[in-house]
Design a protein around this motif. Structure first.
Motif, PDB file in Angstrom:
ATOM      1  N   ASP A  64      40.007  19.972  38.250  1.00 20.35           N
ATOM      2  CA  ASP A  64      38.790  20.560  38.050  1.00 20.35           C
ATOM      3  C   ASP A  64      39.067  21.884  37.044  1.00 20.35           C
ATOM      4  OD1 ASP A  64      36.109  21.380  38.115  1.00 20.35           O
ATOM      5  OD2 ASP A  64      36.321  22.431  39.937  1.00 20.35           O
ATOM      6  N   THR A  65      38.087  22.177  36.078  1.00 16.84           N
ATOM      7  CA  THR A  65      38.192  23.226  35.193  1.00 16.84           C
ATOM      8  C   THR A  65      36.733  23.908  35.166  1.00 16.84           C
ATOM      9  OG1 THR A  65      39.862  22.401  33.883  1.00 16.84           O
ATOM     10  CG2 THR A  65      38.718  24.073  32.796  1.00 16.84           C
ATOM     11  N   VAL A  66      36.621  25.169  35.351  1.00 18.66           N
ATOM     12  CA  VAL A  66      35.472  25.930  35.381  1.00 18.66           C
ATOM     13  C   VAL A  66      35.414  27.051  34.494  1.00 18.66           C
ATOM     14  CG1 VAL A  66      34.494  24.914  37.694  1.00 18.66           C
ATOM     15  CG2 VAL A  66      35.909  27.304  37.718  1.00 18.66           C
ATOM     16  N   VAL A  67      34.129  27.792  33.956  1.00 23.94           N
ATOM     17  CA  VAL A  67      34.536  28.999  33.340  1.00 23.94           C
ATOM     18  C   VAL A  67      33.676  29.855  34.053  1.00 23.94           C
ATOM     19  CG1 VAL A  67      33.638  30.279  31.364  1.00 23.94           C
ATOM     20  CG2 VAL A  67      34.395  27.854  31.024  1.00 23.94           C
ATOM     21  N   LEU A  68      34.200  30.811  34.558  1.00 24.25           N
ATOM     22  CA  LEU A  68      33.625  31.971  35.596  1.00 24.25           C
ATOM     23  C   LEU A  68      33.223  32.985  34.715  1.00 24.25           C
ATOM     24  CD1 LEU A  68      36.102  31.663  38.314  1.00 24.25           C
ATOM     25  CD2 LEU A  68      33.775  30.941  38.623  1.00 24.25           C
ATOM     26  N   ARG A  69      32.000  33.750  34.790  1.00 24.90           N
ATOM     27  CA  ARG A  69      31.635  34.851  33.870  1.00 24.90           C
ATOM     28  C   ARG A  69      30.999  36.006  34.591  1.00 24.90           C
ATOM     29  NH1 ARG A  69      26.480  34.035  29.801  1.00 24.90           N
ATOM     30  NH2 ARG A  69      25.510  34.005  31.850  1.00 24.90           N
ATOM     31  N   LYS A  70      31.304  37.024  34.206  1.00 22.10           N
ATOM     32  CA  LYS A  70      30.841  38.381  34.793  1.00 22.10           C
ATOM     33  C   LYS A  70      30.199  39.497  33.557  1.00 22.10           C
ATOM     34  CE  LYS A  70      30.107  41.940  37.651  1.00 22.10           C
ATOM     35  NZ  LYS A  70      28.872  41.916  38.519  1.00 22.10           N
ATOM     36  N   GLN A  71      29.133  39.571  33.456  1.00 24.33           N
ATOM     37  CA  GLN A  71      28.547  40.718  32.726  1.00 24.33           C
ATOM     38  C   GLN A  71      28.330  42.115  33.223  1.00 24.33           C
ATOM     39  OE1 GLN A  71      25.189  38.530  31.128  1.00 24.33           O
ATOM     40  NE2 GLN A  71      26.472  38.277  29.222  1.00 24.33           N
ATOM     41  N   PHE A  72      28.714  43.155  32.587  1.00 19.91           N
ATOM     42  CA  PHE A  72      28.548  44.310  33.129  1.00 19.91           C
ATOM     43  C   PHE A  72      28.242  45.551  31.998  1.00 19.91           C
ATOM     44  CE2 PHE A  72      32.907  43.608  32.534  1.00 19.91           C
ATOM     45  CZ  PHE A  72      33.473  45.069  31.881  1.00 19.91           C
ATOM     46  N   GLU A  73      27.794  46.508  32.508  1.00 24.04           N
ATOM     47  CA  GLU A  73      27.221  47.636  31.471  1.00 24.04           C
ATOM     48  C   GLU A  73      28.345  48.608  31.570  1.00 24.04           C
ATOM     49  OE1 GLU A  73      24.862  47.631  29.265  1.00 24.04           O
ATOM     50  OE2 GLU A  73      24.077  45.540  29.993  1.00 24.04           O
ATOM     51  N   VAL A  74      28.994  49.356  30.199  1.00 25.23           N
ATOM     52  CA  VAL A  74      29.591  50.330  30.422  1.00 25.23           C
ATOM     53  C   VAL A  74      28.662  51.687  29.349  1.00 25.23           C
ATOM     54  CG1 VAL A  74      31.559  51.404  29.389  1.00 25.23           C
ATOM     55  CG2 VAL A  74      31.546  49.174  30.251  1.00 25.23           C
ATOM     56  N   ASP A  75      28.576  52.875  30.498  1.00 25.31           N
ATOM     57  CA  ASP A  75      27.772  53.680  29.927  1.00 25.31           C
ATOM     58  C   ASP A  75      28.340  54.573  28.979  1.00 25.31           C
ATOM     59  OD1 ASP A  75      25.402  52.196  30.666  1.00 25.31           O
ATOM     60  OD2 ASP A  75      25.759  53.466  32.594  1.00 25.31           O
ATOM     61  N   SER A  76      29.846  54.932  29.227  1.00 22.07           N
ATOM     62  CA  SER A  76      30.549  55.926  28.808  1.00 22.07           C
ATOM     63  C   SER A  76      31.957  55.469  28.242  1.00 22.07           C
ATOM     64  CB  SER A  76      30.836  57.230  29.669  1.00 22.07           C
ATOM     65  OG  SER A  76      31.641  58.273  29.231  1.00 22.07           O
ATOM     66  N   PRO A  77      32.527  55.721  27.378  1.00 25.10           N
ATOM     67  CA  PRO A  77      34.003  55.037  26.964  1.00 25.10           C
ATOM     68  C   PRO A  77      34.848  55.296  27.992  1.00 25.10           C
ATOM     69  CG  PRO A  77      33.149  56.694  25.180  1.00 25.10           C
ATOM     70  CD  PRO A  77      32.253  56.843  26.471  1.00 25.10           C
ATOM     71  N   VAL A  78      35.707  54.125  27.979  1.00 29.04           N
ATOM     72  CA  VAL A  78      36.444  54.023  29.067  1.00 29.04           C
ATOM     73  C   VAL A  78      37.861  54.585  28.826  1.00 29.04           C
ATOM     74  CG1 VAL A  78      37.800  52.514  30.479  1.00 29.04           C
ATOM     75  CG2 VAL A  78      35.721  51.474  29.575  1.00 29.04           C
ATOM     76  N   VAL A  79      38.389  55.420  29.625  1.00 26.39           N
ATOM     77  CA  VAL A  79      39.572  56.361  29.244  1.00 26.39           C
ATOM     78  C   VAL A  79      40.844  55.953  29.878  1.00 26.39           C
ATOM     79  CG1 VAL A  79      38.249  58.581  28.688  1.00 26.39           C
ATOM     80  CG2 VAL A  79      38.920  58.244  30.948  1.00 26.39           C
ATOM     81  N   SER A  80      40.735  55.227  30.953  1.00 28.32           N
ATOM     82  CA  SER A  80      41.720  54.860  31.783  1.00 28.32           C
ATOM     83  C   SER A  80      41.410  53.626  32.581  1.00 28.32           C
ATOM     84  CB  SER A  80      42.723  55.686  32.496  1.00 28.32           C
ATOM     85  OG  SER A  80      41.571  56.238  33.434  1.00 28.32           O
ATOM     86  N   GLY A  81      42.538  52.940  33.506  1.00 27.24           N
ATOM     87  CA  GLY A  81      42.037  52.000  34.406  1.00 27.24           C
ATOM     88  C   GLY A  81      42.582  50.571  33.757  1.00 27.24           C
ATOM     89  N   GLY A  82      42.456  49.544  34.763  1.00 28.50           N
ATOM     90  CA  GLY A  82      42.840  48.367  34.542  1.00 28.50           C
ATOM     91  C   GLY A  82      42.477  47.221  35.596  1.00 28.50           C
TER      92      GLY A  82
END
Length: 754
Positions: A481-499
């Motif tokens: 079985d192969t599926v595509v999982l999707r997540k959409q989200f908003e970024v209101d300010s530049p990303v400075v760090s994280g992972g």
């Protein structure tokens, strides 16, 4: 013929009448069974024969004490703490005190100190294997503090991940460990990677490390003594017990037992019985000695080479014998054990061993006092590898200019004149290119966890993700079985760090904003990913192509957890949950771009967490997220954690089918070709060029100085600026910037650690 006495006593010469000398008979004979040199070698000329005749007629004049025999040196077994010479010119480090006396005794001028920029680059590459950043270079050079060098050394040595990423290369070579290669496909070889990496992360004392390798407490370190089970028939010198004998003696004592595994060594005192005695400690079966692959009829008895310290009980069970060997190897009176490892560390930082070559510890050191002091200090500090590295790096000897011009005549006694310039290893070179170009891969091959799990990491309540999939029956997905999982989200300010951390049972490909970022096919090894430079302001989309590789229906799931810090100070958490969507209509990506997806999007399904999945989350994902939440960046993937590649091979990374303690230091034709034409390098330089252009625009001087600071830890000179300006023009393009970066990285100043 080794000494005059031996020549006279042999009867080969007649000092009363030279013409009756047997020596003249053999060098003038036409009989092929008598003639010397043998018929397959050039005969002596009449003039040369005349010299021999004259020599005999004159009574064999011979320099007193001279011998043609190989002069052997027997190093001391027990440790020794030498008396330190008096302090000179305020140089208190014991290394400097010993070397100042040595230089004076040998009439050598003390090398001059290096400047801050050179020190920063040298010590960073030596201790963690990475170039200092542009920011570090600017700040360090401008810092007026008198203690900044000591503080830098301490900061580098306390960077657990950087230290472990770098020094695993040294130990992989020394312990014959790798992530792919001969023996892994057939099951005839096992990695010790996780155990080794964890040992480096926690700075495990070297005596404990050696004991766990020689007498493994569990299977994690077992692969070292089990060696490689070669396919097919092998010679007597390649059996697993003989490999054990060779590996243990070479890794921990700097003794090359390979010759003695076939016959008594011609170059030192080790014998066939010594080699088989060590092998018998490991063997479960009776071992018959083989000389040049022919059985001798003699049975090997388990024994240790230095009975002064104790002996192996040959009648004891195998596990007991291994424990006894581990204790004898790390015995407080076994000075050879400590001398061997500190000699290797000195080589890594200073470019040449105190005993050289490193696996010829029977050779006389150029400074017995220095070697003995470092060994004694190492033991005094609890076999702490970092303590010895710190001691060397803090010395003014280490912080002096490299001896790059003096030549030692072949056969002459080596005289220390300062550190030797060293070439970047394959791993250091590739890491440096990735640093400069921002093109490091997103995943690595080594089965390791890059970080120490803290006491509270496993208790974090911040894990909000669940395992998800597409259509399934109580967590069971259909086969293949192969599926595509999707997540959409908003970024209101530049990303400075994280992972983020992601895993999938069985396999996944992650795309961020339609560009491929990461993939994995081992759910037990979740991958950590830097997300900051993949995200943009506004709407962002994650796509995961998730695959169930089994032919039969079985549990399948994908887990994702991310923590991001935005420029406005806010935090953003993203995790796999019911807000994700899926479609069974997977596209066929091209050129690492996802492409368009046809079909409807449905709500993803949360699936029951299997116990083995929970273990992966608790032991790897939870600590990783805790570190990210603590403000720690996910470190760049390092070449040391990747399987060997054609480029790394040409740059000198060994196949690790044998122990390698010294890599070749000369440039090969293959390497020169690859440095000029290798497609991976070209792609990396192109990506780096685009980043530089985007950051600097038409600020040509700023772009040039950025390249020089990042690559060489210094600004470009006036002449270099003029050359680069002419090459780049007023509006630099990708191709010209790519060429400029390549030109700087081909400089000896870049390739060498000086």
């Amino acid at each position: 013929l080794n000494t005059r006495e031996a020549v006279v006593d042999s009867g080969f010469v007649d000092l009363e009448d030279a013409e009756y000398s047997h020596l003249l008979d053999v060098v003038t004979s036409s009989d092929p069974n008598l003639k010397m040199p043998p018929p397959d070698r050039p005969a002596m000329s009449e003039q040369e024969v005349g010299v021999v005749r004259e020599w005999i007629e004159e009574g064999l004049p011979w320099e007193p004490g001279f011998t043609f025999a190989i002069e052997t040196y027997e190093p001391p077994l027990r440790p020794r703490l030498p008396d330190l010479p008096p302090v000179r010119d305020g140089r208190f480090n014991p290394i400097d005190r010993i070397l100042d006396q040595y230089l004076s005794d040998n009439g050598v001028v003390r090398p001059k100190p290096i400047d801050d920029a050179a020190f920063l680059r040298r010590v960073s590459l030596d201790l963690v294997g990475l170039l200092p950043t542009e920011k570090q270079a600017k700040e360090f050079v401008s810092d007026p503090s008198s203690t900044k060098r000591e503080e830098l050394i301490e900061a580098l040595l306390t960077d657990e991940i950087g230290y472990a990423d770098h020094w695993i290369t040294f130990f992989n070579d020394l312990l014959r460990n790798d992530y792919s290669g001969t023996g892994f496909i057939t099951g005839g070889r096992k990695q010790i990677s996780k155990w080794l990496y964890d040992s480096l992360l926690t700075n495990k004392p070297f005596d404990q490390l050696a004991r766990e390798l020689i007498a493994p407490p569990n299977g994690d370190s077992q692969g070292y003594i089990d060696g490689i089970k070669w396919r097919g028939e092998v010679s007597a010198g390649q059996t697993i017990p003989i490999q054990f004998s060779q590996s243990v003696s070479q890794s921990f004592l700097g003794i090359n037992m390979k010759c003695a595994s076939c016959h008594d060594s011609f170059i030192d005192r080790w014998t066939l019985k010594d080699a088989y005695g060590l092998a018998a400690i490991y063997a479960n079966e009776t071992l018959e000695l083989h000389r040049c692959d022919k059985p001798t009829g003699e049975t090997a008895r388990a024994q240790w080479m230095f009975p002064e310290l104790g002996q192996i009980d040959a009648s004891a069970p195998r596990e007991t014998r291994l424990q006894q060997l581990a204790e004898l190897m790390t015995h407080s009176e076994n000075g050879r054990f400590a001398r061997t490892i500190v000699n290797r560390l000195w080589f890594q930082l200073m470019g040449r061993g105190i005993v050289h070559p490193l696996d010829a510890m029977q050779t006389e050191p150029w400074s017995e006092d220095l070697l003995d002091y470092l060994a004694a200090d190492f033991v005094e500090n609890g076999f702490d590898l970092k303590a010895t590295l710190r001691q060397i790096a803090r010395s003014e000897a280490y912080q002096s200019k490299s001896d790059v011009t003096s030549q030692q005549a072949a056969g002459n006694r080596f005289v220390y004149r300062g550190p030797k310039a060293k070439r970047l290893t394959a791993e250091q070179f590739i890491d440096a290119i990735w640093q400069l170009t921002g093109s490091a891969p997103e995943r690595y091959d080594a089965p390791v966890i890059r970080g120490i799990v803290g006491p509270n990491d496993g208790e974090s309540n911040q894990m909000e993700g669940v395992w998800i999939w597409g259509a399934n029956d109580n967590g069971v997905a259909s086969g293949q079985d192969t599926v595509v999982l999707r997540k959409q989200f908003e970024v209101d300010s530049p990303v400075v760090s994280g992972g983020a951390v992601i895993t999938c049972d069985n396999a996944y490909d992650l795309y961020v904003n339609n560009r491929w970022v990461s993939s994995g096919d081992d759910w037990s090894q979740p991958q950590s990913i830097v997300l900051s430079h993949h995200l943009r302001g506004g709407t962002n989309t994650l796509h995961v192509i998730a695959k169930n590789g089994s032919d039969r229906p079985n549990p399948a799931g994908m887990y994702f957890e991310a923590r991001l810090t935005l420029k406005d100070g806010s935090k953003l958490a993203i995790q796999s949950d019911s807000s994700w969507q899926f479609t069974p209509d997977a596209p066929t990506p091209t050129n690492k771009r996802l492409g368009s997806i046809q079909g409807d999007w449905l709500a993803a399904t949360a699936v029951p967490e299997l116990p083995v999945w929970k273990e992966a989350v608790d032991t790897i994902i939870r600590p990783a997220i805790a570190r990210i939440e603590g403000g720690n960046e996910i470190p760049m993937v390092r070449a040391s954690l990747l399987k060997n590649t054609a480029l790394m091979k040409s740059l000198g990374r060994p196949m690790r089918e044998q122990i390698v303690s010294m890599r070749p230091n000369s440039l090969t034709t293959l390497e020169a070709i690859d440095l000029a034409n290798e497609s991976q390098l070209a792609g990396a330089f192109a990506a780096g060029a685009d980043r530089l252009i985007e950051h600097h625009g038409n600020d040509v001087d700023g772009l040039i100085q950025s390249i020089f600071l990042a690559a060489l830890s210094r600004n470009a000179t006036r002449t270099e600026l003029e050359i680069m300006r002419a090459a780049l023009g007023e509006e630099p393009e990708t191709g010209s910037v790519q060429d400029a970066m390549w030109a700087v990285c081909m400089l000896p100043e870049f390739i060498l650690i000086r």
